[in-house]
Motif scaffolding. Sequence first.
Motif, PDB file in Angstrom:
ATOM      1  N   ALA A  81      -5.986 -75.208  46.328  1.00 56.52           N
ATOM      2  CA  ALA A  81      -6.340 -73.733  46.248  1.00 56.52           C
ATOM      3  C   ALA A  81      -7.020 -74.483  47.673  1.00 56.52           C
ATOM      4  CB  ALA A  81      -7.466 -72.957  45.371  1.00 56.52           C
ATOM      5  N   ILE A 125      -6.013 -71.300  49.973  1.00 59.14           N
ATOM      6  CA  ILE A 125      -5.392 -69.478  49.337  1.00 59.14           C
ATOM      7  C   ILE A 125      -6.233 -69.930  47.632  1.00 59.14           C
ATOM      8  CG2 ILE A 125      -3.085 -69.141  47.594  1.00 59.14           C
ATOM      9  CD1 ILE A 125      -1.688 -70.753  48.828  1.00 59.14           C
ATOM     10  N   ASP A 126      -6.359 -68.375  47.463  1.00 60.04           N
ATOM     11  CA  ASP A 126      -6.905 -68.007  46.575  1.00 60.04           C
ATOM     12  C   ASP A 126      -6.736 -68.563  45.098  1.00 60.04           C
ATOM     13  OD1 ASP A 126      -9.264 -65.660  45.540  1.00 60.04           O
ATOM     14  OD2 ASP A 126      -7.325 -65.713  43.888  1.00 60.04           O
ATOM     15  N   VAL A 149      -7.233 -68.127  42.114  1.00 61.64           N
ATOM     16  CA  VAL A 149      -6.067 -67.084  40.874  1.00 61.64           C
ATOM     17  C   VAL A 149      -4.790 -67.097  41.504  1.00 61.64           C
ATOM     18  CG1 VAL A 149      -6.537 -64.859  40.209  1.00 61.64           C
ATOM     19  CG2 VAL A 149      -8.707 -65.890  40.465  1.00 61.64           C
ATOM     20  N   GLU A 150      -4.980 -66.555  42.869  1.00 65.06           N
ATOM     21  CA  GLU A 150      -3.009 -66.313  43.227  1.00 65.06           C
ATOM     22  C   GLU A 150      -2.563 -67.124  43.014  1.00 65.06           C
ATOM     23  OE1 GLU A 150      -1.893 -63.621  44.702  1.00 65.06           O
ATOM     24  OE2 GLU A 150      -4.566 -62.413  43.685  1.00 65.06           O
ATOM     25  N   LEU A 151      -3.330 -68.149  43.182  1.00 63.86           N
ATOM     26  CA  LEU A 151      -2.398 -69.524  43.303  1.00 63.86           C
ATOM     27  C   LEU A 151      -1.821 -70.082  41.954  1.00 63.86           C
ATOM     28  CD1 LEU A 151      -1.538 -72.499  44.939  1.00 63.86           C
ATOM     29  CD2 LEU A 151      -3.063 -73.387  43.623  1.00 63.86           C
ATOM     30  N   ARG A 152      -2.577 -69.977  41.071  1.00 62.05           N
ATOM     31  CA  ARG A 152      -2.931 -69.877  39.908  1.00 62.05           C
ATOM     32  C   ARG A 152      -1.368 -69.046  39.331  1.00 62.05           C
ATOM     33  NH1 ARG A 152      -7.597 -71.231  39.878  1.00 62.05           N
ATOM     34  NH2 ARG A 152      -8.018 -73.343  38.355  1.00 62.05           N
ATOM     35  N   LEU A 153      -1.080 -67.425  40.140  1.00 62.48           N
ATOM     36  CA  LEU A 153      -0.386 -66.420  39.555  1.00 62.48           C
ATOM     37  C   LEU A 153       0.928 -66.693  40.470  1.00 62.48           C
ATOM     38  CD1 LEU A 153      -2.726 -63.059  39.992  1.00 62.48           C
ATOM     39  CD2 LEU A 153      -1.389 -64.279  37.316  1.00 62.48           C
ATOM     40  N   LYS A 154       0.828 -67.377  41.394  1.00 67.24           N
ATOM     41  CA  LYS A 154       2.120 -67.869  41.684  1.00 67.24           C
ATOM     42  C   LYS A 154       3.182 -68.737  40.252  1.00 67.24           C
ATOM     43  CE  LYS A 154       1.360 -67.697  46.767  1.00 67.24           C
ATOM     44  NZ  LYS A 154       2.349 -66.850  47.207  1.00 67.24           N
ATOM     45  N   LYS A 186      -0.416 -64.656  32.506  1.00 62.20           N
ATOM     46  CA  LYS A 186      -0.647 -63.944  34.036  1.00 62.20           C
ATOM     47  C   LYS A 186      -1.579 -62.856  33.266  1.00 62.20           C
ATOM     48  CE  LYS A 186       2.034 -61.751  36.774  1.00 62.20           C
ATOM     49  NZ  LYS A 186       2.152 -60.267  36.436  1.00 62.20           N
ATOM     50  N   GLU A 233      -5.402 -62.604  35.003  1.00 62.91           N
ATOM     51  CA  GLU A 233      -5.290 -61.268  35.838  1.00 62.91           C
ATOM     52  C   GLU A 233      -7.048 -60.536  35.467  1.00 62.91           C
ATOM     53  OE1 GLU A 233      -1.004 -60.235  37.292  1.00 62.91           O
ATOM     54  OE2 GLU A 233      -1.847 -59.216  35.563  1.00 62.91           O
TER      55      GLU A 233
END
Lengths: 155, 741
Positions: free
Chosen positions: B377, B382-383, B385-390, B412, B416
């Motif tokens: 990340a 990349i944030d 949390v965002e990287l994980r959600l991707k 997910k 979140e």
Amino acid sequence: MAVHNITFTLNGEAEAAVVPSHMTLLQMLREEIVMTGTKNGCAAGECGACTVLLNGEPVNSCLVLAVECDGQTLVTVEGLAHDRQLDPLQQALIEIGGVQCGFCTPGVLISARALLDRNPHPTKADVQAALVGNLCRCTGYVRIIDGVLAAAERA
Amino acid sequence: MLGKSIFRDDAHGKVTGSALYPGDIEKDHFLHAKLLFTGQPHARMIRMDTAAAEAVPGVVCILKAEDVPVNEHGLVMLDQPVMVGLNSKKPFSDVSRWEGDRAAMIVAETEEAAARARDLIEIEWEQLPVVTSPVEAMRDETIIHGEEPSNVYKHYRIRKGEMAAGWAAADVIVEETYQVPMQEHAYLQPEAGVSYIDEEGRVTVEVAGQWTHEDQTLIAHALDIPKEQVRVIYPAIGGAFGGREDMSVQIVLALASQRLREMGINRPVRIQWTREESVIGHHKRHAVTIHTRWGAAKTGELTAIEVEMILDAGSYNCTSNKVLGNAHLTVAGPYRIPNAHIDSYAVYTNNCPGGAFRGFGAPQGCFVAESQMNKLAIALGIDPVELRLKNVLREGEASITDTPLPAGISIKTVIEQCADKFEEPFSGAQVLPRSFQSLPADPKALRRGRGFACALKNIGFSFGFPERSEAYVELRGRGEIDRVVVRHAGADVGQGAHTAFKQMVAEAVGVPYEKVEGVFSDTAYTGDSGSASASRLTWMTGNAIRGAVEKALTLWKQEERPAVGFFRYQPPPTEMLDDKTGKSNPNITYGYVAEAVDVTVDIETGHITIDRVVCANDVGRAVNPNLIEGQIEGAVVQAFGYAVTENLQSKNGHILNPRFSTYLIPGIRDVPQKVESLIIEEPDPQGPWGVRGMAEMPFIPLAPAITAALYDATGVWFNELPLTPGNVRMRLKNTLVPDLT
């Protein structure tokens, strides 16, 4: 081996015992008097599971010689409830969830009782200071602290 | 009855001191036992002389290796002798491979006599090379188990996709080596037990364990008697966390009672370990070394991972091969990884054996996966949390074993919700590190940071193990159901399992909780429940209870009084990993968790405190929210110990700090200022009422969340645990502020 005849008050009752010089208070409670609520977690004053009140002060009973208790007053976890009425600390730990495996619980209750006896309205930091010698591996302490504070509020 | 925070049944006995733990059980005419540990990490016994010991007044008998009918045990592999010594029928029993191996069991009139006799046993040893480094052990210059061709006794692989294509697609590659340490369970109740011959002639052992029927099986095997002639009962259990899965005093106690019966002595035997014996004498969480490389495209998608993992199994397998399997899979995290090449090895050494401990390989695997994600990340900008959600796995997508995870993937959601909760304003963070109150910190030295991590872990035993849970439910009354009795072996190790079982029975039958009674954890009255481990107990038991209640209600309607329903629940079978590729359906179902932390570090002292933790844990359906929150808080603090305070030290196969004064588990001042439990209820389609196993999950992501927060605070990554003040200060001194003295 020298033995000693001692008398003391245990949970409000007069009690007598014949104890060798090297016997600890913890051994006397668990093995001579066969009162096993007080727990042996380390036998070295490191975990606090064996905490009892000696003349109102919390002590690790594994570090006190039985013979030192001659003429003294002792309270163990078995002495916290009166006439089947639980101590507010006992009730609060049950309700708030401060008990899991329960092995540390007798020592925790005794240390907390000593705290409330000298400071009826403790802060969270006071509770932490009073219980710093009581290890617990299950609860993460959160509900133990909450339970003691709740008991203080109710009393 | 579900969703209610019923007060636990056993709490009253525990707060009044009347609850009986194994060391509290009183019987008339007790004999007392002591175990002699070999104290030899690697040595062959040449001679053992017990004459002086036997002459000690009060000694009744001394049991040795030659007295064990079948001198072997082990939860998965029978690679461990009950006792090390001469003239055993089991080959290689004369070799001590662990300082905690047992050489003799002394039974005497008093504990003092047993201890004195133990000290008088003379043993002559031929020293063998002590192998403590797994890497050195892999060279096989010294073979630790003579019957094995190599110290490397388990190797799992993952071969997925095309590695060359995966690396070609990577814009960023993070390559690191991680080292995670052993951890001691440190349950407050040291091992203890009593044994006797019961009224039906069974060798009976009352002990604190995690699986009555497995104890029964292993006792019967070693004594070479039918299982029906062995009875195992669990009284109150003072914590377990995986540390009571293996045999401690079970077999030797049974052996003593069997021998006393042969001698015509009808007296019970008791044994009580000291704290040092407990720490020396049982397995630990595994130390693991992991080298890994992760690649990601600049958009954030993972393209490839490569892992080499070496797990120090120690002297005996215990459950190491299974722990290795879990670490092998969780090292890929809950992510979609198209190309992967993973090699994981379990290696015998002469260290204390590794075995089960809350999380069972997932804390080690997750520390690597989440540290890698946090570093990616940063590298990608990349944030986290965002990287994980991707990258998180969705329903139907191929997991690391090239098969989809079982339906009901909630990773997910937990990510979140954890992130959302963490964003909520939190005031009152106390800045001063509290444990050093006597030495007020220099405010300039305090740095604060935030970190995030998530995890998945299997629920139930994996890799083809025949999972099962058996329950009896009895409905009593005439016209109406007056009383319900549930019989189940499942161990209440402190988590409150028996209360949860009764809630589920009340729910299934449709009666108030007060009408339900339990008969628990006694092989004489209950069926096989499987173990209180792997976050499986509530899940499996609930399914067994539902089946038993359904049968009992059918009989009830047919006017049977009482109506007794029995049900053996068996979940869908699982598979061992394919030897070459790892392709398989290894697990029944999973639990999902995410954690975010705020951390303060004093860069002068290296002291770390957690200001706040948010834990989002999907429990499927909360049977008892208070008990669940207790599990989350307890796991978070235990994980803080793993990550920060606990530092088990071992030299030449000897543990150096088997005491609470030198092995520091968290105390009441180490508690995070705030632990926020976010109970998420996305039903597990296979779980009873949607229940998901949960008790290990909150342990798993804490360590990598803390290292991420430390990076946030200092700009320095930590790849090794524990983060003790000395270790933190040393690394900061070497990297961040070289002028610190």
